[in-house]
Scaffold this motif. Structure first.
Motif, PDB file in Angstrom:
ATOM      1  N   PHE A  45      -7.721  -6.929  -7.546  1.00 32.18           N
ATOM      2  CA  PHE A  45      -7.867  -5.681  -7.863  1.00 32.18           C
ATOM      3  C   PHE A  45      -7.598  -4.551  -6.933  1.00 32.18           C
ATOM      4  CE2 PHE A  45     -11.957  -6.642  -6.397  1.00 32.18           C
ATOM      5  CZ  PHE A  45     -12.399  -5.239  -5.966  1.00 32.18           C
ATOM      6  N   GLY A  94      -4.946  -3.483   0.702  1.00 33.50           N
ATOM      7  CA  GLY A  94      -4.575  -2.568   1.621  1.00 33.50           C
ATOM      8  C   GLY A  94      -3.800  -3.076   2.346  1.00 33.50           C
ATOM      9  N   LEU A  95      -3.724  -2.787   3.562  1.00 28.14           N
ATOM     10  CA  LEU A  95      -2.570  -3.067   4.606  1.00 28.14           C
ATOM     11  C   LEU A  95      -2.641  -4.686   4.970  1.00 28.14           C
ATOM     12  CD1 LEU A  95      -1.969  -0.094   7.123  1.00 28.14           C
ATOM     13  CD2 LEU A  95      -0.495  -0.940   5.096  1.00 28.14           C
ATOM     14  N   HIS A  96      -3.889  -5.229   5.172  1.00 29.36           N
ATOM     15  CA  HIS A  96      -4.099  -6.641   5.532  1.00 29.36           C
ATOM     16  C   HIS A  96      -4.607  -7.469   4.376  1.00 29.36           C
ATOM     17  CE1 HIS A  96      -4.221  -3.997   9.238  1.00 29.36           C
ATOM     18  NE2 HIS A  96      -3.268  -4.687   9.356  1.00 29.36           N
ATOM     19  N   ARG A  97      -5.383  -6.926   3.620  1.00 32.08           N
ATOM     20  CA  ARG A  97      -6.211  -7.908   2.837  1.00 32.08           C
ATOM     21  C   ARG A  97      -5.951  -7.462   1.094  1.00 32.08           C
ATOM     22  NH1 ARG A  97     -11.950  -6.923   5.487  1.00 32.08           N
ATOM     23  NH2 ARG A  97     -11.337  -4.971   5.184  1.00 32.08           N
ATOM     24  N   LYS A 153     -12.539 -10.721  -0.039  1.00 34.81           N
ATOM     25  CA  LYS A 153     -11.464 -10.210   0.579  1.00 34.81           C
ATOM     26  C   LYS A 153     -10.523 -11.294   1.301  1.00 34.81           C
ATOM     27  CE  LYS A 153     -13.302  -5.591   1.175  1.00 34.81           C
ATOM     28  NZ  LYS A 153     -13.330  -4.455   2.011  1.00 34.81           N
ATOM     29  N   ASP A 195     -20.362  -7.188  -1.617  1.00 34.75           N
ATOM     30  CA  ASP A 195     -20.734  -6.560  -2.840  1.00 34.75           C
ATOM     31  C   ASP A 195     -19.404  -5.849  -3.405  1.00 34.75           C
ATOM     32  OD1 ASP A 195     -23.339  -7.280  -2.998  1.00 34.75           O
ATOM     33  OD2 ASP A 195     -24.156  -5.552  -1.954  1.00 34.75           O
ATOM     34  N   ILE A 228     -18.234  -2.477  -5.502  1.00 32.82           N
ATOM     35  CA  ILE A 228     -18.908  -1.392  -5.835  1.00 32.82           C
ATOM     36  C   ILE A 228     -18.425  -0.849  -7.210  1.00 32.82           C
ATOM     37  CG2 ILE A 228     -19.500   1.208  -5.089  1.00 32.82           C
ATOM     38  CD1 ILE A 228     -20.388  -1.030  -3.265  1.00 32.82           C
ATOM     39  N   ASN A 265     -10.209   4.520   2.614  1.00 31.77           N
ATOM     40  CA  ASN A 265     -11.271   3.298   2.694  1.00 31.77           C
ATOM     41  C   ASN A 265     -12.401   3.889   2.509  1.00 31.77           C
ATOM     42  OD1 ASN A 265      -9.390   1.332   3.929  1.00 31.77           O
ATOM     43  ND2 ASN A 265      -9.499   2.492   5.929  1.00 31.77           N
ATOM     44  N   LEU A 287     -14.824   4.682  -1.240  1.00 24.87           N
ATOM     45  CA  LEU A 287     -14.806   4.450  -2.733  1.00 24.87           C
ATOM     46  C   LEU A 287     -15.594   5.795  -3.215  1.00 24.87           C
ATOM     47  CD1 LEU A 287     -15.337   1.014  -3.541  1.00 24.87           C
ATOM     48  CD2 LEU A 287     -13.158   2.131  -3.429  1.00 24.87           C
ATOM     49  N   ASP A 305     -14.038  -0.148   4.538  1.00 28.90           N
ATOM     50  CA  ASP A 305     -13.171  -0.779   5.603  1.00 28.90           C
ATOM     51  C   ASP A 305     -13.206   0.145   6.622  1.00 28.90           C
ATOM     52  OD1 ASP A 305     -11.118  -2.134   6.628  1.00 28.90           O
ATOM     53  OD2 ASP A 305      -9.593  -1.275   5.575  1.00 28.90           O
TER      54      ASP A 305
HETATM   55  N1  LIG Z   1     -16.719  -3.600  -1.705  1.00 25.14           N
HETATM   56  C1  LIG Z   1     -15.703  -3.340  -2.486  1.00 25.14           C
HETATM   57  N2  LIG Z   1     -15.692  -2.771  -3.713  1.00 25.14           N
HETATM   58  C2  LIG Z   1     -14.754  -2.460  -4.742  1.00 25.14           C
HETATM   59  N3  LIG Z   1     -13.464  -2.240  -4.391  1.00 25.14           N
HETATM   60  C3  LIG Z   1     -13.228  -2.566  -3.181  1.00 25.14           C
HETATM   61  C4  LIG Z   1     -14.001  -2.972  -2.057  1.00 25.14           C
HETATM   62  N4  LIG Z   1     -13.293  -3.363  -0.979  1.00 25.14           N
HETATM   63  C5  LIG Z   1     -12.334  -3.029  -1.042  1.00 25.14           C
HETATM   64  N5  LIG Z   1     -12.114  -2.556  -2.481  1.00 25.14           N
HETATM   65  C6  LIG Z   1     -10.512  -1.983  -2.910  1.00 25.14           C
HETATM   66  O1  LIG Z   1      -9.534  -2.897  -2.204  1.00 25.14           O
HETATM   67  C7  LIG Z   1      -8.840  -2.006  -1.385  1.00 25.14           C
HETATM   68  C8  LIG Z   1      -8.192  -2.761  -0.087  1.00 25.14           C
HETATM   69  O2  LIG Z   1      -9.420  -3.187   0.700  1.00 25.14           O
HETATM   70  P1  LIG Z   1      -9.650  -2.880   2.107  1.00 25.14           P
HETATM   71  O3  LIG Z   1     -10.925  -3.703   2.734  1.00 25.14           O
HETATM   72  O4  LIG Z   1      -9.334  -1.578   2.669  1.00 25.14           O
HETATM   73  O5  LIG Z   1      -8.515  -3.716   2.506  1.00 25.14           O
HETATM   74  P2  LIG Z   1      -7.444  -3.745   4.032  1.00 25.14           P
HETATM   75  O6  LIG Z   1      -8.610  -4.084   5.018  1.00 25.14           O
HETATM   76  O7  LIG Z   1      -6.571  -4.496   3.811  1.00 25.14           O
HETATM   77  O8  LIG Z   1      -7.318  -2.080   4.130  1.00 25.14           O
HETATM   78  C9  LIG Z   1      -9.542  -0.810  -1.230  1.00 25.14           C
HETATM   79  O9  LIG Z   1      -8.473   0.265  -0.896  1.00 25.14           O
HETATM   80  C10 LIG Z   1     -10.507  -0.629  -2.646  1.00 25.14           C
HETATM   81  O10 LIG Z   1      -9.332   0.005  -3.451  1.00 25.14           O
END
Ligand SMILES: Nc1ncnc2c1ncn2[C@@H]1O[C@H](COP(=O)(O)OP(=O)(O)O)[C@@H](O)[C@H]1O
Ligand SMILES: [Mg+2]
Length: 185
Positions: free
Chosen positions: A10, A13-16, A30, A78, A80, A133, A135, A150
């Motif tokens: 769902f 990001g750039l890495h995950r 992740k 968790d 969100i 980064n 929400l 993040d």
């Molecule tokens: N704890 C979370 N709850 C809900 N959505 C999340 C959560 N962590 C990440 N996301 C969603 O996943 C996307 C990518 O996660 P993120 O941790 O920013 O990855 P990256 O390290 O690749 O940037 C976020 O932009 C957000 O939309």
């Protein structure tokens, strides 16, 4: 071993890539899909410090450790959600919606103040604060809360800020001001 289905991610990001935990909808997993585990290690080191300090996880998703998945090592947090159960959208998403911003100015300002206070109360640093980064969690009465998902912690070679709260707070305020200046709300 948890089997993850790429089509069910769902978030990305750039890495995950981010998946709902198949056994627990309150958690997300992740998985690094671009790059190595270096940044994951750094992030988890910082999470460990926060856990030791016994902070409240009000505006930061709690970390629940690592698990093996079919797509490689996964970090469990968790997830969100809004009160209706929908996974929250990023602040970046809402910023693109000019009507939403116009109609939610006050709520957004309040959420920003609360996030700033939270970060300073627990001396939680972010390497760079970015709307993608964060929400924005909408509650039923229209109020909002901002979560950082993040980029938390510190990439300094000698991370004195991790040990001296005064220095951490200076950094938090500096990065916060930079973030607010760019927001142009
Ligand atoms: N704890 C979370 N709850 C809900 N959505 C999340 C959560 N962590 C990440 N996301 C969603 O996943 C996307 C990518 O996660 P993120 O941790 O920013 O990855 P990256 O390290 O690749 O940037 C976020 O932009 C957000 O939309
Ligand atoms: Mg990110």
């Amino acid at each position: 071993m948890i089997t993850l289905d790429r089509t069910e991610k769902f978030g990305k990001g750039l890495h995950r890539e981010v998946f709902v935990h198949p056994d627990n909808a309150a958690l997300c997993i992740k998985v690094v899909t671009n790059g190595n585990q270096q940044e994951t290690k750094r992030e988890q080191g910082y999470y460990q410090q926060l856990q030791k300090r016994n902070i409240a996880w009000d505006l930061l998703p709690k970390f629940h450790g690592n698990i093996e998945t079919s797509l490689g090592p996964g970090a469990v947090f968790d997830v969100i959600r809004d009160p209706n159960g929908k996974i929250c959208q990023t602040l970046e998403h809402y910023l693109a919606d000019k009507d939403f911003i116009a109609n939610n100015q006050q709520q957004l300002q309040t959420a920003l103040i609360e996030l700033r206070e939270y970060l300073l109360k627990y001396h939680i640093m972010s390497m760079a604060m970015k709307p993608k980064n964060m929400l924005y969690q909408l509650s039923k009465d229209g109020a909002g809360k901002l979560f950082i998902i993040d980029n938390i912690g510190n990439s300094d070679f000698f991370p004195i800020c991790n040990y001296v709260h005064f220095f951490a707070d200076q950094k938090i305020v500096r990065r916060w001001d930079r973030f607010i200046a760019k927001l142009e709300l």
